[in-house]
Write a protein that holds these residues in place. Structure first.
Motif, PDB file in Angstrom:
ATOM      1  N   ASP A 138       0.794  -0.617  -0.115  1.00 27.94           N
ATOM      2  CA  ASP A 138       0.422   0.040   0.167  1.00 27.94           C
ATOM      3  C   ASP A 138       0.526   1.254   0.012  1.00 27.94           C
ATOM      4  O   ASP A 138       0.355   2.003   0.331  1.00 27.94           O
ATOM      5  CB  ASP A 138      -1.159   0.022   1.219  1.00 27.94           C
ATOM      6  N   ARG A 154      -0.323  -2.992  -5.204  1.00 24.66           N
ATOM      7  CA  ARG A 154      -1.616  -2.939  -4.652  1.00 24.66           C
ATOM      8  C   ARG A 154      -2.733  -2.404  -6.173  1.00 24.66           C
ATOM      9  O   ARG A 154      -3.821  -3.587  -6.890  1.00 24.66           O
ATOM     10  CB  ARG A 154      -2.294  -3.015  -3.367  1.00 24.66           C
ATOM     11  N   THR A 155      -2.566  -1.103  -5.049  1.00 30.66           N
ATOM     12  CA  THR A 155      -3.515  -0.535  -7.271  1.00 30.66           C
ATOM     13  C   THR A 155      -3.203  -1.311  -8.451  1.00 30.66           C
ATOM     14  O   THR A 155      -3.410  -1.206  -9.094  1.00 30.66           O
ATOM     15  CB  THR A 155      -3.646   0.657  -6.479  1.00 30.66           C
ATOM     16  N   ARG A 185      -4.495  -4.002  -8.892  1.00 28.50           N
ATOM     17  CA  ARG A 185      -6.027  -3.963  -9.667  1.00 28.50           C
ATOM     18  C   ARG A 185      -6.532  -3.246 -10.635  1.00 28.50           C
ATOM     19  O   ARG A 185      -6.866  -4.267 -11.361  1.00 28.50           O
ATOM     20  CB  ARG A 185      -6.833  -3.420  -7.868  1.00 28.50           C
ATOM     21  N   ARG A 214      -6.383 -11.261  -4.157  1.00 24.01           N
ATOM     22  CA  ARG A 214      -7.976 -10.557  -3.315  1.00 24.01           C
ATOM     23  C   ARG A 214      -8.255  -9.545  -4.051  1.00 24.01           C
ATOM     24  O   ARG A 214      -9.283  -9.655  -3.952  1.00 24.01           O
ATOM     25  CB  ARG A 214      -7.336 -11.023  -2.176  1.00 24.01           C
ATOM     26  N   THR A 215      -7.712  -8.662  -3.739  1.00 18.95           N
ATOM     27  CA  THR A 215      -7.999  -7.057  -4.273  1.00 18.95           C
ATOM     28  C   THR A 215      -8.143  -7.697  -5.771  1.00 18.95           C
ATOM     29  O   THR A 215      -9.583  -6.570  -5.862  1.00 18.95           O
ATOM     30  CB  THR A 215      -7.730  -6.154  -3.885  1.00 18.95           C
ATOM     31  N   VAL A 216      -7.957  -7.621  -6.633  1.00 21.25           N
ATOM     32  CA  VAL A 216      -8.010  -7.916  -7.674  1.00 21.25           C
ATOM     33  C   VAL A 216      -9.493  -8.893  -8.154  1.00 21.25           C
ATOM     34  O   VAL A 216     -10.720  -8.157  -9.061  1.00 21.25           O
ATOM     35  CB  VAL A 216      -7.343  -8.658  -9.187  1.00 21.25           C
ATOM     36  N   THR A 270     -11.691  -9.133  -5.693  1.00 20.74           N
ATOM     37  CA  THR A 270     -12.850  -8.741  -5.023  1.00 20.74           C
ATOM     38  C   THR A 270     -13.584  -6.720  -5.632  1.00 20.74           C
ATOM     39  O   THR A 270     -14.425  -6.802  -5.543  1.00 20.74           O
ATOM     40  CB  THR A 270     -12.844  -8.534  -3.374  1.00 20.74           C
ATOM     41  N   GLU A 271     -12.471  -6.408  -6.202  1.00 21.91           N
ATOM     42  CA  GLU A 271     -12.682  -5.073  -6.166  1.00 21.91           C
ATOM     43  C   GLU A 271     -11.894  -4.683  -8.302  1.00 21.91           C
ATOM     44  O   GLU A 271     -12.772  -3.225  -8.947  1.00 21.91           O
ATOM     45  CB  GLU A 271     -11.536  -4.319  -5.305  1.00 21.91           C
ATOM     46  N   GLY A 272     -11.506  -5.269  -8.757  1.00 24.41           N
ATOM     47  CA  GLY A 272     -11.012  -5.286  -9.598  1.00 24.41           C
ATOM     48  C   GLY A 272     -11.751  -6.080 -10.989  1.00 24.41           C
ATOM     49  O   GLY A 272     -12.949  -6.511 -10.538  1.00 24.41           O
ATOM     50  N   LYS A 288     -13.970 -10.176 -10.818  1.00 20.05           N
ATOM     51  CA  LYS A 288     -15.282 -10.184  -9.981  1.00 20.05           C
ATOM     52  C   LYS A 288     -15.445 -11.147 -10.875  1.00 20.05           C
ATOM     53  O   LYS A 288     -16.184 -11.955  -9.611  1.00 20.05           O
ATOM     54  CB  LYS A 288     -15.836  -8.622  -9.848  1.00 20.05           C
ATOM     55  N   GLN A 339     -15.084 -14.628  -8.633  1.00 19.34           N
ATOM     56  CA  GLN A 339     -15.703 -15.127  -7.294  1.00 19.34           C
ATOM     57  C   GLN A 339     -17.046 -16.398  -6.981  1.00 19.34           C
ATOM     58  O   GLN A 339     -17.521 -16.889  -7.700  1.00 19.34           O
ATOM     59  CB  GLN A 339     -16.670 -14.142  -6.959  1.00 19.34           C
TER      60      GLN A 339
END
Length: 482
Positions: A233, A266-267, A270, A396-398, A400-402, A405, A408
């Motif tokens: 981050d 992280r971003t 994503r 996981r960020t990819v 859940t937010e990228g 999705k 899932q």
């Protein structure tokens, strides 16, 4: 005896001696080589004289044999759900030879392997009863991938990260190996090799292509291992727009103008920010990038036991700084198969330990006695556990937010990475849509990689998250929800 007759007699005697020496040589020294020669038709006839052994999935034979009316061949190979399992089984043809597992284990399946022979077989020089090949493939995962790929051209591979067992190997288009099993199937064969033989291509194992942004997992792994990224981050300081080192060319990112300016790792994963990963590769340099890739299987010949040839590739020739930067985003001369990208994700999910992937668990004789076991494969710690944990976190960020999705699975932990790879001169061909992911639930785990080469989707809509992630989701769900 006059001189002429004596000379003729000696000459004839020498001819007889030469003939005896030649016969002795052929029988004593060349006999076995001639008997084993692939052009010896007697071997081919013997191979199909009796029913063949079977290739087995989940305790059920997916192959068989049927009696023929031919005078030379007593039996012909048959297949259950041939197109579904063709990338695994390959074919066993009286006219065109063997491939894949049918080729690797030909002697086991036709009874000519010495390990199958009993004492009586050795005394009588008789062909032994055939053995069987037990695979690691899961019928449900294989079927889920095959059905999800219908209407698209592509391939998928799934691996159990903890064991290295290959749970699925799927290609589309596929073919029915039973259609070319006989001695007179030339027309069916010619139809298969039309359009450059796409149906016969084993894209999953044997067609390395640009992996696009899925390769950013390798770049990020190298950056973490070498201390360039210590916190997911923390802003990376990489500007957007970004100029490729050694050039005046700006490198765009799919996220849009300035969206990737000074973002964190992280971003960057994503949003799939090209600038961040190109800069990481530039800072790492070719040697460190290649070292990480090679730990994960690039530039190696992988045996499953079907050999993945040609193998996945990270360039070994000296590259310019701009070319090294491009490898960080899975372009330039980087090439990977779905098997390779599934291995990358499997190592990440398995705490940095890569277990050798394999599609066969055991080889047995006809009575079930184990002749060969692959249940204890080689494994290697290819990255630190902390590195793997950070990569899982970012993936996981990819999911859940990228763009991941669509992958899932309800109740499961899922991490993924999308990828879109340009190809063809001046991007003349539709881009490749990639997705690789891991899933775990209730003590079960799976790593998947999917590539879509062509679909009926508009070019502007081609992307790994839209095309490949839904296929990965179905494969993961089929395993985790059992």
């Amino acid at each position: 005896m006059n001189k002429t007759i004596r000379r003729a007699s000696v000459f004839c005697l020498l001819l007889v001696l030469a003939l005896l020496v030649r016969v002795t040589w052929v029988q004593a020294y060349q006999g076995q080589a001639l008997a084993d020669n692939e052009n010896n038709r007697r071997n081919l006839i013997g191979q199909y004289e009796n029913p063949l052994g079977n290739i087995i999935v989940g305790g059920e034979a997916i192959t068989g044999s049927v009696k023929t009316d031919g005078k030379d061949f007593g039996y012909k190979r048959t297949y259950v759900n041939g197109p579904l399992y063709a990338p695994l089984t390959g074919y066993s043809s009286q006219a065109f030879g063997t491939s894949m597992l049918e080729g690797v284990y030909k002697k086991i399946l036709n009874g000519s392997d010495d390990r199958l022979k009993t004492v009586m077989d050795m005394l009588t020089n008789k062909r032994a009863a055939p053995g069987n090949v037990l695979t690691t493939v899961d019928k449900d995962v294989q079927t889920a991938a095959y059905e999800a790929l219908q209407g698209k051209q592509g391939a998928a591979v799934a691996i159990d990260p903890a064991t290295g067992e290959i749970l699925a190997i799927v290609n589309n288009p596929s073919f029915d190996p039973g259609s070319i099993a006989g001695a007179n199937d030339k027309q069916a064969w010619e139809k298969l090799i039309e359009d450059k033989g796409k149906a016969l291509e084993n894209v999953a194992l044997r067609k390395p292509q640009a992996p696009g942004s899925t390769f950013k997992l390798v770049t990020l792994a190298a950056a973490i291992e070498n201390g360039l990224v210590t916190n997911l981050d923390t802003p990376t300081g990489t500007p957007d727009p970004y100029t490729i080192p050694g050039t005046r060319t700006q490198l765009p990112s799919e996220a849009g103008s300035a969206a990737c300016n000074n973002v964190s790792a992280r971003t960057a994963l994503r949003l799939s920010c090209n600038n961040v990963f190109a800069e990481l590769a530039h800072k790492l340099g070719q040697d460190k990038m290649r070292a990480m890739a090679e730990k994960l299987g690039f530039n190696s010949e992988i045996s499953t036991p079907v050999t993945a040839r040609p193998g996945s590739k990270y360039p070994t020739q000296k590259m310019s700084v701009d070319q090294v930067a491009q490898t960080g985003i899975g372009q330039f001369d980087v090439q990977a198969t779905p098997l390779q990208m599934a291995m990358v994700t499997a190592a990440i999910e398995n705490g940095g330990k890569l277990v050798a992937p394999h599609s066969v668990s055991e080889v047995t004789d006809g009575n079930g006695n184990v002749l060969e076991s692959l249940k204890d494969p080689k494994s290697e710690q290819v990255m630190k556990e902390k590195t793997a944990s950070m990569l899982q976190d970012a993936m996981r960020t990819v999911a859940t937010e990228g763009g991941g999705k669509p992958a899932q699975v309800t109740g499961a932990e899922v991490g993924g990475k999308t990828g879109t790879a340009q190809r063809g001169v001046n991007n003349s061909l539709p881009p490749l849509a990639w997705f690789t992911s891991y899933g775990k639930l209730g003590g079960k785990q799976i790593a998947v990689a999917v590539v879509i080469e062509n679909s009926d989707t508009d070019r502007s809509e081609i992307g790994g998250g839209k095309l490949a992630a839904p296929i990965a989701q179905k494969m993961m769900a089929a395993w985790l929800k059992k």
